[in-house]
Design a protein around this motif. Structure first.
Motif, short mmCIF file in Angstrom:
data_model
loop_
_atom_site.label_atom_id
_atom_site.label_comp_id
_atom_site.label_asym_id
_atom_site.label_seq_id
_atom_site.Cartn_x
_atom_site.Cartn_y
_atom_site.Cartn_z
N LYS A 33 0.84 -1.20 0.00
CA LYS A 33 0.00 0.00 0.00
C LYS A 33 0.88 1.26 0.00
O LYS A 33 1.86 1.34 0.72
N PRO A 34 0.53 2.25 -0.81
CA PRO A 34 1.33 3.48 -0.83
C PRO A 34 1.11 4.31 0.43
O PRO A 34 0.13 4.09 1.16
N GLU A 35 2.00 5.27 0.68
CA GLU A 35 1.86 6.11 1.86
C GLU A 35 0.61 6.97 1.80
O GLU A 35 0.17 7.49 2.82
N SER A 36 0.03 7.12 0.61
CA SER A 36 -1.19 7.91 0.49
C SER A 36 -2.42 7.15 0.98
O SER A 36 -3.49 7.74 1.15
N SER A 37 -2.31 5.83 1.22
CA SER A 37 -3.45 5.05 1.70
C SER A 37 -3.82 5.49 3.11
O SER A 37 -2.98 6.00 3.87
N ALA A 38 -5.08 5.28 3.47
CA ALA A 38 -5.57 5.73 4.78
C ALA A 38 -4.83 5.04 5.92
O ALA A 38 -4.52 5.67 6.94
N VAL A 39 -4.51 3.75 5.74
CA VAL A 39 -3.80 3.03 6.80
C VAL A 39 -2.41 3.61 7.01
O VAL A 39 -1.99 3.88 8.14
N MET A 40 -1.68 3.82 5.92
CA MET A 40 -0.31 4.32 6.05
C MET A 40 -0.28 5.77 6.54
O MET A 40 0.63 6.17 7.28
N GLN A 41 -1.27 6.56 6.18
CA GLN A 41 -1.34 7.92 6.71
C GLN A 41 -1.58 7.90 8.22
O GLN A 41 -1.04 8.72 8.97
N SER A 42 -2.38 6.94 8.67
CA SER A 42 -2.62 6.80 10.10
C SER A 42 -1.34 6.36 10.81
O SER A 42 -1.04 6.83 11.91
N VAL A 43 -0.57 5.46 10.19
CA VAL A 43 0.70 5.02 10.76
C VAL A 43 1.65 6.20 10.92
O VAL A 43 2.36 6.34 11.91
N ASN A 44 1.67 7.10 9.92
CA ASN A 44 2.63 8.21 9.89
C ASN A 44 2.18 9.43 10.68
O ASN A 44 2.91 10.43 10.71
N GLU A 45 1.03 9.36 11.32
CA GLU A 45 0.52 10.53 12.03
C GLU A 45 1.53 11.01 13.09
O GLU A 45 2.02 10.23 13.90
N GLY A 46 1.85 12.28 13.06
CA GLY A 46 2.73 12.88 14.05
C GLY A 46 4.21 12.72 13.77
O GLY A 46 5.03 13.33 14.44
N ARG A 47 4.56 11.91 12.77
CA ARG A 47 5.97 11.64 12.50
C ARG A 47 6.74 12.92 12.15
O ARG A 47 7.91 13.08 12.50
N PHE A 48 6.09 13.84 11.45
CA PHE A 48 6.77 15.05 10.98
C PHE A 48 6.38 16.29 11.77
O PHE A 48 6.62 17.41 11.34
N GLY A 49 5.79 16.08 12.94
CA GLY A 49 5.40 17.21 13.77
C GLY A 49 3.98 17.65 13.49
O GLY A 49 3.30 17.13 12.59
N ASN A 50 3.52 18.62 14.25
CA ASN A 50 2.15 19.09 14.14
C ASN A 50 2.10 20.46 13.47
O ASN A 50 3.09 21.19 13.44
N GLY A 51 0.91 20.82 12.98
CA GLY A 51 0.73 22.13 12.37
C GLY A 51 1.69 22.34 11.22
O GLY A 51 1.99 21.43 10.44
N PHE A 52 2.23 23.55 11.10
CA PHE A 52 3.11 23.87 9.99
C PHE A 52 4.55 23.42 10.22
O PHE A 52 5.41 23.68 9.39
#
Length: 425
Positions: A55-74
């Motif tokens: 599954k690509p990172e654009s999939s809902a599951v992978m986006q959920s996995v990556n939540e918060g990885r790059f920080g919040n907001g801007f």
């Protein structure tokens, strides 16, 4: 001779036995442990299914996995449409691209102060994109202040093109995202989407699991010592009680996995509970940057990134001022996506918990919190760790079911002789 009463010392109270603690706590917390094991195992199954099926990172599951990885907001330069975006051309002249972009922006939005400037690919062409405050722009639920809109321009011609959503990537509603919230006791069906008081329940559940693990291991090693005195040194043995034998064997085999999962889960519960008492509204973000600053930040970020990763494709490079610090941000066109934030003044790479940023509500900073979170899921250490994490979850499910069944059997046996108390020593 007068009669003297004999002083008799009161018998000392017997300390609570480890077995009693283990039994009573398991009876009270068994359903909670079963719930944690089921929801955690379901999350791992979804994650492994997404990874193994590519599954690509654009999939809902992978986006959920990556939540918060790059920080919040801007802080996150990874935006809603970035998961599958193309890489910038290797030979792009970033200085000329910024010049063209800023000239076109001044013409299109005279007098408007840019919030940040970035170079990226949109619909197969290299563009310069400028974000600016706009009260009519779509709001971003992860940050305070005025929303941002963006204008984008072809870096070759200066012609205006469709802009990409500048809001930071955030997982859409999905079964995996709901499971993650339910697992932490603050999803729909508990206390709404707020984390309080769910994080307190999460912490208590972690402590309960720790007590069950420790008391169970103490009982096992005491029994093992007694058996060795009888010349029965086997680590595993069976009795006429199949459930008890299986419960003991599974708990020992899975002990290390359960300790790691319990330690990281309890730590997350502690940090999240701590954060509820140390929340504060951050100072206003610096949403203004000059053309000269944008040129410097982008050139510095590209230089520092290329010195470390010469051949890695770049999805975007952004110039911004983040809480007073001029920064350049590079997002890679790799799987998994990487984000690198560079402080222009010091020439060093930043982390989520840089001392130059506003203080985090977590006791050891956001960076440590994110590391522990992804360690807890196994994702930090790769596919083998995720399989082991699933094994730990399934073990917890079995131990909860078998423990509850043994307790019911013991209670029924006691009840048949008139001892109907739910708890006993």
């Amino acid at each position: 001779m007068p009669f003297h009463a004999v002083n008799r010392a009161k018998p000392a109270r017997r300390p609570i036995e480890i077995r009693t603690v283990h039994r009573v706590l398991s009876a009270v917390a068994c359903l909670v442990m079963l719930y944690v094991g089921v929801t955690g195992s379901a999350i791992q199954l979804l994650d492994l299914g997404a990874i193994l099926s590519g599954k690509p990172e654009s999939s809902a599951v992978m986006q959920s996995v990556n939540e918060g990885r790059f920080g919040n907001g801007f802080y996150s330069a990874v935006t809603m449409g970035d998961w599958g975006a193309a890489a910038l051309p290797p030979g792009l002249d970033s200085g000329k691209a910024v010049d063209t972009t800023m000239a076109a922006f001044r013409k299109a939005k005279p007098g408007t102060i840019p919030a940040f400037v970035e170079l990226r690919m949109v619909n197969g062409r290299a563009v310069g994109q400028v974000a600016y405050p706009d009260p009519d722009a779509p709001p971003d639920p992860r940050r305070f202040g005025t929303p941002l809109a963006a204008s984008a321009f072809d870096v070759a011609t200066g012609g205006q093109v469709a802009a990409m959503d500048v809001r930071g990537a955030y997982p859409p509603a999905s079964f995996r995202q709901s499971l993650k919230q339910w697992h932490r006791f603050w999803g729909p069906g508990f206390f709404g989407t707020r984390d309080v008081p769910g994080v307190y329940v999460e912490l208590l559940a972690g402590i309960a699991l720790w007590v069950l693990i420790v008391t169970g291991l103490v009982m096992y090693f005491r029994l093992l010592r007694q058996r060795r005195k009888l010349k029965k040194p086997q680590l595993f043995w069976t009795t006429s009680d199949m459930w008890r034998s299986l419960h003991r064997s599974v708990s020992i085999v899975a002990a290390i996995l359960l300790i790691l999962v319990a330690a990281s889960g309890t730590w997350l519960g502690f940090e999240s509970s701590w954060a509820t008492f140390h929340r504060h509204r951050p100072p206003p973000e610096s949403l203004a940057i000059t053309e000269a600053q944008a040129q410097t930040a982008i050139a510095t970020a590209l230089h520092l990134f290329r010195a470390d990763q010469a051949a890695t494709p770049i999805r975007l490079v952004r110039a911004r001022i983040w809480f007073g610090q001029l920064e350049g941000v590079v997002v890679t066109a790799t799987v998994p996506t990487q984000q690198h934030v560079y402080n222009v003044a010091t020439g060093t790479e930043q982390r989520l918990d840089s001392p130059l940023y506003p203080p985090s509500p977590f006791p050891f900073g956001l960076h440590v919190h994110e590391l522990v979170k992804h360690f807890h899921s196994g994702e930090l250490l790769g596919l083998p760790a995720e399989f082991l994490d699933l094994l730990a979850g399934l073990s917890l499910v079995f131990l909860s079911v078998s423990g509850l069944w043994m307790y019911v059997q013991m209670w029924r046996k006691r009840a048949s002789s008139g001892r109907k108390a739910l708890f006993w020593k």
